[in-house]
Design a protein around this motif. Sequence first.
Motif, PDB file in Angstrom:
ATOM      1  N   SER A   1      42.987  42.279  27.838  1.00 24.93           N
ATOM      2  CA  SER A   1      44.278  42.546  28.473  1.00 24.93           C
ATOM      3  C   SER A   1      44.043  43.019  29.898  1.00 24.93           C
ATOM      4  N   GLY A   2      45.130  43.096  30.654  1.00 24.18           N
ATOM      5  CA  GLY A   2      45.020  43.457  32.066  1.00 24.18           C
ATOM      6  C   GLY A   2      44.987  42.218  32.930  1.00 24.18           C
ATOM      7  N   ARG A   3      44.967  42.424  34.233  1.00 25.04           N
ATOM      8  CA  ARG A   3      45.016  41.301  35.168  1.00 25.04           C
ATOM      9  C   ARG A   3      43.940  41.429  36.227  1.00 25.04           C
ATOM     10  N   VAL A   4      43.420  40.296  36.656  1.00 25.37           N
ATOM     11  CA  VAL A   4      42.510  40.286  37.797  1.00 25.37           C
ATOM     12  C   VAL A   4      42.981  39.216  38.771  1.00 25.37           C
ATOM     13  N   ARG A   5      43.158  39.602  40.027  1.00 23.67           N
ATOM     14  CA  ARG A   5      43.506  38.636  41.073  1.00 23.67           C
ATOM     15  C   ARG A   5      42.437  38.661  42.158  1.00 23.67           C
ATOM     16  N   VAL A   6      42.076  37.483  42.629  1.00 27.00           N
ATOM     17  CA  VAL A   6      41.120  37.378  43.722  1.00 27.00           C
ATOM     18  C   VAL A   6      41.740  36.501  44.796  1.00 27.00           C
TER      19      VAL A   6
END
Length: 309
Positions: free
Chosen positions: A55-60
């Motif tokens: 779960s959670g989000r990662v943006r690059v």
Amino acid sequence: MIEVRNLRKTYGPVVAVDGATFEVRTGEVFGLLGPNGAGKTTTIHCISGLLKPVSGRVRVAGYDVVEQGRAARASIGVAPQELALYEDLSAAENLAYWGGVQGLRGAQLKQRIEETLELFGLQDRAREPVKRFSGGMKRRLNFACAVVHSPKVLLLDEPTVGVDPQSRVRLLEMVREQAAQGVCVLYTTHYMEEAEALCDRLAIMDNGRLIAQGTLAELRAVLGERELLSLTGTWEERSVRAALERMEGLEILQVKPEELTVAAVDASARLAKIFGLLGAAGAEIRGATVRQPSLESLFIRLTGKELRE
Ligand SMILES: Nc1ncnc2c1ncn2[C@@H]1O[C@H](COP(=O)(O)OP(=O)(O)O)[C@@H](O)[C@H]1O
Ligand SMILES: [Mg+2]
């Protein structure tokens, strides 16, 4: 450039990353400092798209690494903790391979290989198979393969492990140079000295959690202006505690049967008094060291254990 929100990753029953949140900006070196098993590599894999978060989000660079993986990965260069090199290929061929994976072709690829070889001081040995390289040279090439396509985001996972002191200094300089050129660098390490010397901001990680983050100055401020006094000797834990609890401006960080650590204002100036109190409590002191506030003392304060354990 990197945005990590409530990131969680498990391996079966093991919670490797437990709700990590941080951001890394353009042109900055952000350190992830923690002991082995803290969850640093897992965090890197979730950012590079190798692992999918629970779960959670990662943006690059504005792209979600799960939903827009291809676009996100185009901005990323990774130097993994486990060397990602083909031992039978030369340095130039390894760079050609990784440049090709990132979409470089023809004259542009050739030019970037030459530039990168030069930047990393590998041009003299460029045509030799990598298996003849020293550990330090392999680390350098592993790093070089991460930047061959000029990524905006660089993920470096313990890039100096197994490297001699001289190559280490050079590697750290190269990290700073990348940041100075506007690259966003995430740097993991279990060496406090590296984190202190290199990082603009950092997070301390333990058991999958980020237990503190900020600039070095902000983290030091958590400890205040106190010195750290560590003693070795023999004593009875309870009476030592009772004796020290009566002192003003002194905090007991850990008491073990033969090891004791306290944070105290002016510890060095008050040594005689502290020794007196401990002696009266029946303690026998064999050794004492006083240290300035550091990431090490902060780590002990936050976790009750040493970073090197
Ligand atoms: N493939 C895996 N399978 C099961 N457990 C793993 C795996 N990889 C890592 N772990 C566990 O996850 C935790 C975090 O590991 P890792 O991310 O490698 O930490 P670090 O890089 O800080 O040393 C550790 O407890 C480790 O044993
Ligand atoms: Mg690791």
